[in-house]
Design an enzyme around this catalytic site. Structure first.
Site, PDB file in Angstrom:
ATOM      1  N   LYS A  22       8.187  14.199   1.330  1.00  0.00           N
ATOM      2  CA  LYS A  22       8.849  13.165   1.702  1.00  0.00           C
ATOM      3  C   LYS A  22       8.751  12.078   0.714  1.00  0.00           C
ATOM      4  CE  LYS A  22       7.403   9.944   4.720  1.00  0.00           C
ATOM      5  NZ  LYS A  22       7.501   8.508   4.587  1.00  0.00           N
ATOM      6  N   ASN A  23       7.440  11.857   0.463  1.00  0.00           N
ATOM      7  CA  ASN A  23       7.230  10.648  -0.600  1.00  0.00           C
ATOM      8  C   ASN A  23       7.314  10.742  -1.980  1.00  0.00           C
ATOM      9  OD1 ASN A  23       6.692   8.936   2.060  1.00  0.00           O
ATOM     10  ND2 ASN A  23       4.494   9.119   1.714  1.00  0.00           N
ATOM     11  N   CYS A 116       6.523  -4.271   9.023  1.00  0.00           N
ATOM     12  CA  CYS A 116       6.538  -2.817   9.312  1.00  0.00           C
ATOM     13  C   CYS A 116       5.011  -2.913  10.312  1.00  0.00           C
ATOM     14  CB  CYS A 116       5.780  -2.185   8.141  1.00  0.00           C
ATOM     15  SG  CYS A 116       5.661  -0.354   8.391  1.00  0.00           S
ATOM     16  N   ARG A 121       3.387  -5.458   4.553  1.00  0.00           N
ATOM     17  CA  ARG A 121       3.673  -4.819   3.113  1.00  0.00           C
ATOM     18  C   ARG A 121       4.738  -5.666   2.393  1.00  0.00           C
ATOM     19  NH1 ARG A 121       5.239   1.158   5.172  1.00  0.00           N
ATOM     20  NH2 ARG A 121       4.810   1.805   3.087  1.00  0.00           N
ATOM     21  N   ASP A 307      -2.499   8.053   5.236  1.00  0.00           N
ATOM     22  CA  ASP A 307      -1.469   8.694   5.759  1.00  0.00           C
ATOM     23  C   ASP A 307      -2.011   9.768   6.571  1.00  0.00           C
ATOM     24  OD1 ASP A 307       0.445   6.998   4.878  1.00  0.00           O
ATOM     25  OD2 ASP A 307       1.341   8.080   3.320  1.00  0.00           O
ATOM     26  N   ARG A 399      11.136  10.674  11.009  1.00  0.00           N
ATOM     27  CA  ARG A 399      11.345   9.935   9.834  1.00  0.00           C
ATOM     28  C   ARG A 399      10.701  10.837   8.714  1.00  0.00           C
ATOM     29  NH1 ARG A 399       9.735   3.978   9.571  1.00  0.00           N
ATOM     30  NH2 ARG A 399      10.267   4.589   7.322  1.00  0.00           N
TER      31      ARG A 399
HETATM   32  N1  EPU Z   1       0.856  -3.986  -1.635  1.00  0.00           N
HETATM   33  C1  EPU Z   1       0.737  -5.347  -2.042  1.00  0.00           C
HETATM   34  N2  EPU Z   1       1.712  -5.756  -2.861  1.00  0.00           N
HETATM   35  C2  EPU Z   1       2.687  -4.924  -3.300  1.00  0.00           C
HETATM   36  C3  EPU Z   1       3.065  -3.608  -2.585  1.00  0.00           C
HETATM   37  C4  EPU Z   1       1.845  -3.239  -2.047  1.00  0.00           C
HETATM   38  O1  EPU Z   1      -0.064  -5.984  -1.639  1.00  0.00           O
HETATM   39  O2  EPU Z   1       3.742  -5.378  -3.968  1.00  0.00           O
HETATM   40  C5  EPU Z   1      -0.395  -3.439  -0.870  1.00  0.00           C
HETATM   41  C6  EPU Z   1       0.221  -2.956   0.356  1.00  0.00           C
HETATM   42  O3  EPU Z   1       0.292  -3.927   1.413  1.00  0.00           O
HETATM   43  C7  EPU Z   1      -1.033  -1.795   0.803  1.00  0.00           C
HETATM   44  C8  EPU Z   1      -1.463  -1.138  -0.407  1.00  0.00           C
HETATM   45  O4  EPU Z   1      -1.029  -2.373  -1.339  1.00  0.00           O
HETATM   46  O5  EPU Z   1      -1.927  -2.621   1.315  1.00  0.00           O
HETATM   47  C9  EPU Z   1      -0.842  -0.002  -0.865  1.00  0.00           C
HETATM   48  O6  EPU Z   1       0.527  -0.213  -0.758  1.00  0.00           O
HETATM   49  P1  EPU Z   1       1.689   0.885  -1.879  1.00  0.00           P
HETATM   50  O7  EPU Z   1       2.509  -0.124  -2.259  1.00  0.00           O
HETATM   51  O8  EPU Z   1       0.795   1.695  -2.409  1.00  0.00           O
HETATM   52  O9  EPU Z   1       2.406   1.658  -0.431  1.00  0.00           O
HETATM   53  P2  EPU Z   1       3.896   2.198  -0.694  1.00  0.00           P
HETATM   54  O10 EPU Z   1       4.068   2.354  -2.037  1.00  0.00           O
HETATM   55  O11 EPU Z   1       5.075   1.011   0.020  1.00  0.00           O
HETATM   56  C10 EPU Z   1       3.609   4.494  -0.060  1.00  0.00           C
HETATM   57  C11 EPU Z   1       3.951   5.350   0.881  1.00  0.00           C
HETATM   58  C12 EPU Z   1       3.142   5.077   2.302  1.00  0.00           C
HETATM   59  C13 EPU Z   1       1.888   5.287   2.012  1.00  0.00           C
HETATM   60  C14 EPU Z   1       1.098   4.258   0.973  1.00  0.00           C
HETATM   61  C15 EPU Z   1      -0.271   4.144   0.430  1.00  0.00           C
HETATM   62  C16 EPU Z   1       6.097   6.094   0.534  1.00  0.00           C
HETATM   63  C17 EPU Z   1       7.562   6.157   0.766  1.00  0.00           C
HETATM   64  N3  EPU Z   1       5.387   5.375   1.088  1.00  0.00           N
HETATM   65  O12 EPU Z   1       4.062   3.334   0.458  1.00  0.00           O
HETATM   66  O13 EPU Z   1       3.578   6.222   3.200  1.00  0.00           O
HETATM   67  O14 EPU Z   1       0.973   4.753   3.065  1.00  0.00           O
HETATM   68  O15 EPU Z   1       2.131   4.617  -0.074  1.00  0.00           O
HETATM   69  O16 EPU Z   1      -0.406   5.565   0.000  1.00  0.00           O
HETATM   70  O17 EPU Z   1       5.648   6.642  -0.485  1.00  0.00           O
HETATM   71  C18 EPU Z   1       3.891   7.342   5.250  1.00  0.00           C
HETATM   72  O18 EPU Z   1       4.601   8.143   4.641  1.00  0.00           O
HETATM   73  O19 EPU Z   1       3.564   7.265   6.479  1.00  0.00           O
HETATM   74  C19 EPU Z   1       3.676   6.041   4.462  1.00  0.00           C
HETATM   75  C20 EPU Z   1       3.516   4.767   5.056  1.00  0.00           C
END
Ligand code: EPU
Length: 421
Positions: A22-23, A116, A121, A307, A399
């Protein structure tokens, strides 16, 4: 709204096949916005987040045809540049259309994703990276509105308080591939899903070195072609089944589980005393004796994935002894703790950690799913608990897991989906 009725079985055995990731699929589905050529992604899981992403693509003028797990996309036609709140609010990954729209259409208006349940986030790293490339961004009425008349390659440090950002790296990478000059992303996310996106972009004609490592170098090109790609297997779904095998005893073969994507998870399961056999294209999990408690800290890849934290907590809740589960990515991602407690788990929150005093057996109870991975943890707990559980709000599960209840059923689980009134 559906709910799951689960009768604890104590044992599962057989073979299960992992769906496509998915991701990895979600950001790759934004890549057609970078081209006019046809694109095809195979192995896409039938989950609700993918359906949401396809609605956004259609809204942006991409013709989309889904046949089973194969999605064909023909960009062009009406060139929309707006991704409104009603589409973006339900799923964060949709924010990934911002980078491609800015790079290709030179303007975009993308709603900020909502809050969220797993904690704050923010998207500051996405905005920092795109601004460094020269985009002019402002936030107005909940939308990020941007123009990108003159983008220019540069050096961007993308680390934040919690390490790298997976989707932030994806957004900036997709903008940089069409940005003149050289862009270097430092503290880039190294997750396999991001490496898969990099492979797709290279196939489209992008000049990228180092995707899948903390430093990515990109030389912007003028135009990109289409792609045909098979998405990588879902390492989180694979890990969920491995933990199920560990909790439930019996012998489970998880097809599509790639050991090279699951290093930290396999290491913790082995430390806990779980028997694992790595084969070509599959991992067999076997629980032979009593499990041992292990401490787990989530970290960006190649560390233990956040995750799989909830699922691992469900395993430790039934492993006599004390284990400490520490969350370094989302300090508040512990909604499953209260629900597991309803099933008899003894878990205490202490800052960003959960201290788990493992018990011999959980007991079935009515519980409520709060987010995707917490739901998976509740299913695992219910499958091994004594008696009957009812898991409400399983739309969270839908989801991100492709018919996981059906897959568990084929392994011998007693699990039924019913419509909630
Ligand atoms: N963060 C910031 N600023 C940003 C972006 C992120 O401070 O601009 C922080 C976040 O709050 C968090 C950390 O950085 O503390 C990591 O967040 P990241 O941006 O890596 O998360 P994401 O890219 O939004 C993806 C996955 C998530 C998974 C995270 C971490 C997808 C669609 N989502 O989210 O998946 O938990 O990486 O590995 O790829 C799930 O599948 O259940 C899920 C939540």
């Amino acid at each position: 709204m559906d709910k799951l009725i689960v009768q604890g079985t104590g044992r599962l055995s057989g073979e299960v096949s992992v769906s496509g990731s998915k991701n990895a699929s979600l950001p790759i589905l934004a890549a057609p916005l970078l081209t006019d050529e046809p694109c095809e992604l195979r192995g896409v899981p039938a989950v609700r987040d993918v359906a949401t992403m396809l609605r956004i693509l259609r809204h942006l003028g991409v013709r989309v045809a889904a046949e089973g797990n194969r999605i064909r996309m023909q960009p062009g036609g009406y060139a929309g540049v707006e991704a409104p709140y009603r589409l973006v609010s339900t799923m964060r990954a949709s924010f990934c259309v911002l980078g491609p729209l800015l790079a290709r259409k030179k303007r975009a208006s993308v709603s900020l994703p909502g809050g969220c349940v797993i904690g704050p986030r923010p998207v500051d790293l996405h905005l920092k990276g795109l601004t460094a490339l020269g985009a002019k961004l402002k936030v107005e009425q909940g939308n990020v509105i941007g123009t990108a008349r003159r983008l220019r390659g540069t050096s961007i440090y993308l680390g934040g308080a919690f390490g790298s950002s997976v989707l932030g790296t994806a957004n900036v990478l997709m903008a940089a591939v069409l940005t003149p000059g050289e862009t270097v992303i430092e503290s880039a996310a190294c997750e396999p899903e991001l490496a898969d996106l990099g492979d797709v972009l290279v196939q489209m004609g992008a000049k990228i070195d180092g995707h899948g490592t903390p430093v990515i170098r990109i030389r912007g090109v003028r135009r990109l072609g289409g792609f045909r790609h098979q998405v990588i297997p879902d390492r989180i779904e694979a890990g969920t089944f491995l933990v199920a095998g560990a909790i439930l005893g019996g012998e489970l073969t998880v097809r599509g589980a790639r050991a090279e994507h699951l290093g930290a998870v396999l290491d913790k399961l082995r430390q806990a005393g779980v028997g694992l056999t790595i084969r070509e294209g599959a991992i067999r999990v076997r629980r032979t004796g009593r499990l041992k408690p292990v401490d787990v800290t989530t970290l960006p890849y190649p560390g233990f994935p956040t995750d799989l934290q909830a699922q691992m907590t469900a395993l430790m809740a039934q492993t006599p002894g004390i284990s400490v589960i520490t969350e370094k990515i989302y300090p508040e991602r512990f909604m499953h703790v209260a629900e597991l407690a309803r099933m008899g788990a003894r878990i205490k929150r202490e800052g960003t950690s959960a201290i788990v005093l493992g018990v011999e057996k959980l007991s079935g109870a009515p519980v409520m799913a709060s987010d995707l991975r917490a739901s998976a943890a509740l299913v695992l707990a219910a499958l091994s608990a004594k008696g009957r559980s009812e898991i409400a709000r399983v739309y969270h599960l839908d989801r991100g897991y492709d018919r996981i209840d059906e897959k568990f059923k084929r392994l011998g689980a007693r699990i039924t989906r019913v419509k909630e009134r």
